[in-house]
Design an enzyme around this catalytic site. Structure first.
Site, mmCIF file in Angstrom:
data_model
loop_
_atom_site.group_PDB
_atom_site.id
_atom_site.type_symbol
_atom_site.label_atom_id
_atom_site.label_comp_id
_atom_site.label_asym_id
_atom_site.label_seq_id
_atom_site.Cartn_x
_atom_site.Cartn_y
_atom_site.Cartn_z
ATOM 1 N N ASP A 245 -21.653 -29.810 10.079
ATOM 2 C CA ASP A 245 -20.364 -29.764 10.784
ATOM 3 C C ASP A 245 -19.209 -29.619 9.780
ATOM 4 O O ASP A 245 -19.385 -29.828 8.558
ATOM 5 C CB ASP A 245 -20.213 -31.067 11.598
ATOM 6 C CG ASP A 245 -19.334 -30.897 12.824
ATOM 7 O OD1 ASP A 245 -18.617 -29.895 12.920
ATOM 8 O OD2 ASP A 245 -19.364 -31.802 13.680
ATOM 9 N N ASP B 198 -17.103 -26.968 21.366
ATOM 10 C CA ASP B 198 -17.259 -28.339 21.858
ATOM 11 C C ASP B 198 -17.043 -28.396 23.365
ATOM 12 O O ASP B 198 -17.299 -29.423 23.989
ATOM 13 C CB ASP B 198 -16.246 -29.263 21.176
ATOM 14 C CG ASP B 198 -16.790 -29.814 19.863
ATOM 15 O OD1 ASP B 198 -17.951 -29.515 19.532
ATOM 16 O OD2 ASP B 198 -16.055 -30.540 19.175
HETATM 17 C C1 DGJ Z 1 -17.748 -31.866 16.264
HETATM 18 C C2 DGJ Z 1 -18.965 -31.203 16.821
HETATM 19 O O1 DGJ Z 1 -18.641 -29.954 17.333
HETATM 20 C C3 DGJ Z 1 -19.582 -32.105 17.882
HETATM 21 O O2 DGJ Z 1 -20.678 -31.478 18.483
HETATM 22 C C4 DGJ Z 1 -19.993 -33.398 17.205
HETATM 23 O O3 DGJ Z 1 -21.007 -33.141 16.283
HETATM 24 C C5 DGJ Z 1 -18.797 -34.047 16.542
HETATM 25 N N1 DGJ Z 1 -18.119 -33.130 15.659
HETATM 26 C C6 DGJ Z 1 -19.219 -35.264 15.749
HETATM 27 O O4 DGJ Z 1 -18.202 -35.802 15.027
#
Ligand code: DGJ
Length: 742
Positions: free
Chosen positions: A485, A555
């Site tokens: 991430d 997200d």
């Molecule tokens: C952003 C990601 O896109 C989410 O799926 C998740 O992993 C969060 N970060 C966790 O902090």
């Protein structure tokens, strides 16, 4: 002319290899071919259904002559001729469609390379020196008219799709360093036309992949990221078509995509003669790269292609190229397993018993991979602390990760883990020890995003630290998957530890080191797969894709919003990498309530995952989910590797319909969504595409009902020309149909 001699040196070899190739291949499309005509100084590359022709003009410039439909082998091209300027205000360098220009002389169009020498000279004029050709590639060496700056233009054409891969290697053979102030991988020149439309995507967090379309007029349109990473605001990809047809599968389309995950820019420019040229590479804003004497600078790859089968045919071509040429382990890479991810269920509140309970439920649905997301490390209770401290949190996992991993394996799933290696919270042991490791300008404030700062991966010590802990994590634990991430973009991009003239190298060295870490991890742990995530779809491009197995597009997991997001995404990238989770309803994004079936069907258009809190699911939900997961497994090859047809876009009207046809033509899958019924109109008839007219296909609803007079089997011609009526009525309704060839 200087170049003629060196051209002659290679001509016999080229002619011989062309003959051998033709003899070996027999059929025109069986192989890519590269040909050089010594009489005219014209290079020709053929691959798939595409021909690309470039020539050397009398000025020693490399000029685009043709890019489009594949031409007969015996078609000759006249020699390149510089195009005379319009007036004293437009010298020929601005009107000649050059493949690569140095900023020098009277150049006003976007240059590919701009440098400053230590003596203050900034004039760079590149001319042909020599070339070499291979089976599917050409390297053309250029040099400045007086200084020892060499640029090799590298082209490779793909035999199957005709997609060209281009980059440039810049070499400093002068005795001193010089500064690159702007550098591109190359320029694509389109055939002369005035009716072009540019298609690209824009976005933001939780709203990525909005397709934009606009006519190309005089002047420039710049697609870019200045964020240090790919970004969600634009993506380094474009398509340009002629306004002739609105049918998804008709019309001439040119496209390009940059393989670069740092700041980038693609400039689409219509010049004084209304010719369109597209230049792409690292963003020149705030950019500089000090190239030492004897060093090379290799630009990112810029991919480009052409299709006469509309935007739909073009994205199918790209999907195939990504699947077969770009992604790791292609062309025989594994299909995406059905995945469970803990994030939306538990956020940071992960612990051993809670994750084990979720894992049991996930396994009972047929899930194949269990992924624990954020929260497992350091003092990570919220997003205020812990990033940088990559030890297992002893309160949450008193016995380390092993009991959970063993449990997941015992449930016949593999185990995946979330990390965010480029980031650090100021509230972390790492930052307390190494506050100089982040991007910063000395003595200036450090802007936080999500309470975190960015580690300067360009620094060799930071690179080594990150590689070392990731390597250890993967060595000590039986982990099959890493979700990588990256939850903010750059600020204060300073690198005070190196001399001033080298500080801006950060824009290149950072990204190269990210690539290097991924490459080294893949080498040391070949069975581990990686996902690129950046708070959603903020780091998706062909550069990161060459090193990762899948991406997280957004997200935003609202299954209706996802129809639009997925539609935009698949213009550029294959559904085979597009992770899509089924999450809880109402969704956190819009508070919209959607049936579980709808949510599954939306996610089944990509690589299916589940991200819901399974503890809240009823026995009926569990039973439906089991069926949908099993159904998905029977169609995933078609969805992930097949040909995608967009029958109705969710961006227009009340319906959305896609169809995927498997590579072997044995199966087709249709997903249909009704956003809202109005005025008692029936759902429009679905006319399929891409089937064999004469083959017979049996129809089976995946969910929902087809009209009662629908045959259980019919020819491809019937399904494509007569079509099928779906019984969809109401708001947010969905169904699926499978056609199986008999
Ligand atoms: C952003 C990601 O896109 C989410 O799926 C998740 O992993 C969060 N970060 C966790 O902090």
């Amino acid at each position: 002319m200087r170049f003629v001699n060196s051209v002659r040196r290679t001509r016999d070899a080229v002619a011989l290899s062309a003959i051998i190739l033709i003899l070996l291949c027999g059929s025109q499309h069986a192989a890519a071919s590269v040909h050089f005509d010594k009489e005219t100084n014209v290079f020709r590359l053929d691959g798939g259904d595409i021909t690309y022709v470039i020539g050397l003009n009398r000025q020693g410039e490399v000029q685009t002559l043709y890019w489009g439909e594949r031409l007969p082998e015996n078609q000759q091209f006249p020699a390149a001729q510089a195009i005379s300027g319009l007036s004293s205000f437009e010298m020929p360098v601005n009107t000649t469609p050059q493949e690569y220009t140095g900023w020098g002389g009277a150049l006003y169009v976007e240059p590919d390379l701009k440098v400053t020498f230590p003596d203050g000279n900034r004039d760079l004029v590149l001319k042909y020196v020599s070339h070499t050709t291979g089976e599917d590639r050409i390297d053309i060496l250029l040099k400045d008219i007086s200084r020892d700056v060499y640029v090799t233009l590298q082209y490779q054409i793909d035999q199957q799709t005709g997609i060209l891969r281009r980059s440039a290697d810049i070499e400093n053979r002068t005795k001193q360093p010089f500064t690159i102030e702007q550098v591109a991988s190359g320029t694509w020149n389109l055939p002369r036309n005035t009716d072009y439309r540019l298609h690209y995507v824009t976005g933001r967090w939780a709203g990525e992949w909005s397709l934009q379309s606009q006519p190309i007029h005089g002047g420039k349109t710049v697609l870019e990221s200045r964020r240090g990473t790919t970004g969600a605001q634009n993506n380094p990809w474009f398509m340009i078509d002629q306004a002739a047809s609105d049918d998804q599968d008709q019309g001439r389309v040119w496209f390009g995509a940059l393989g670069w995950s740092g700041s980038w820019a693609i400039t689409v420019e219509q010049n004084a003669l209304q010719d369109v040229r597209i230049t792409g590479g690292p963003n020149s804003f705030d950019f500089a790269y000090l190239l030492k004497s004897g060093d090379h600078f290799q630009t990112p790859q810029f991919y480009g292609g052409f299709s006469d089968k509309g935007l739909g045919g073009t994205s199918r071509l790209l999907h195939r190229y990504e699947t077969d040429r770009i992604l790791p382990n292609s062309p025989s890479r594994k299909l995406r397993p059905v995945l469970y991810n803990s994030w939306e269920a538990t956020t940071f509140n992960v612990d051993e018993s809670g994750q084990m309970a979720l894992a049991e439920k996930a396994a009972s649905l047929g899930v194949e991979r269990f992924v624990m997301d954020d929260g497992w490390f350091g003092q990570r209770k919220t997003d205020h602390a812990g990033l940088g401290d990559w030890y297992v949190n002893p309160q949450k996992f008193p016995h380390g990760l092993k009991p959970l991993i063993d449990k997941v394996h015992a449930l016949h799933m593999d185990f995946g883990l979330w990390v965010e290696p480029e980031m650090v919270n100021p509230d972390s042991d790492l930052y307390r020890k190494h506050s100089d490791w982040v991007l910063n300008f000395a003595g200036r404030p450090r802007t936080e995003g999500r309470n975190q700062l960015i580690l300067n991966l360009a620094r060799p010590d930071v690179h080594d630290y990150v590689l070392q802990w990731l390597d250890k994590l993967l060595t000590d634990n039986d982990i099959s998957f890493i979700k990588w991430d990256y939850n903010r973009n750059w600020s204060e991009p300073g690198w005070p530890a190196v001399p001033v003239e080298q500080q801006k190298n950060i824009y290149i060295d950072f990204t190269r080191n990210v690539y290097d870490i991924l490459a080294q991890l893949r080498k040391r742990h070949p069975n581990v797969e990686f996902e690129s995530c950046s708070g959603g779809g903020g780091r998706v491009d062909l550069g990161i894709m060459a090193l990762t197995d899948e991406v997280w597009p957004s997200d935003n997991t609202d299954a209706y919003d996802r129809l639009v997001i997925q539609d935009g995404f698949t213009y550029a990238y294959t559904p085979g990498v597009m992770m899509a989770w089924v999450t809880d309803s109402p969704t956190w994004v819009n508070q919209r309530t959607l049936s579980l079936e709808y949510r599954f069907l939306s996610s089944m258009q990509g690589s299916l995952g589940i991200g819901a809190n399974l503890n809240k699911w009823s026995p009926e939900d569990i039973a439906l989910a089991k069926k949908m997961v099993a159904d998905y497994k029977s169609i995933r090859e078609t969805v992930q590797r097949g040909s995608l047809y967009r029958l109705r876009s969710p961006r227009e009207g009340e319906q959305s319909i896609t169809e995927s046809v498997s590579r072997d033509g044995q199966q087709a899958v249709v997903f249909a969504f009704l956003h809202s019924s109005t005025e008692n109109y029936p759902f429009p008839r679905v006319y399929m595409r891409g089937l064999d007219e004469n083959a017979t296909y049996a129809l089976r609803p995946l969910a929902g009902k087809v009209a009662s007079n629908t045959p259980t089997a019919a020819t491809g011609a019937y399904w494509m020309h007569r079509g099928v009526d779906l019984e969809l009525r109401g708001d947010f309704q969905a169904m699926g149909v499978i056609l199986q060839r008999k």
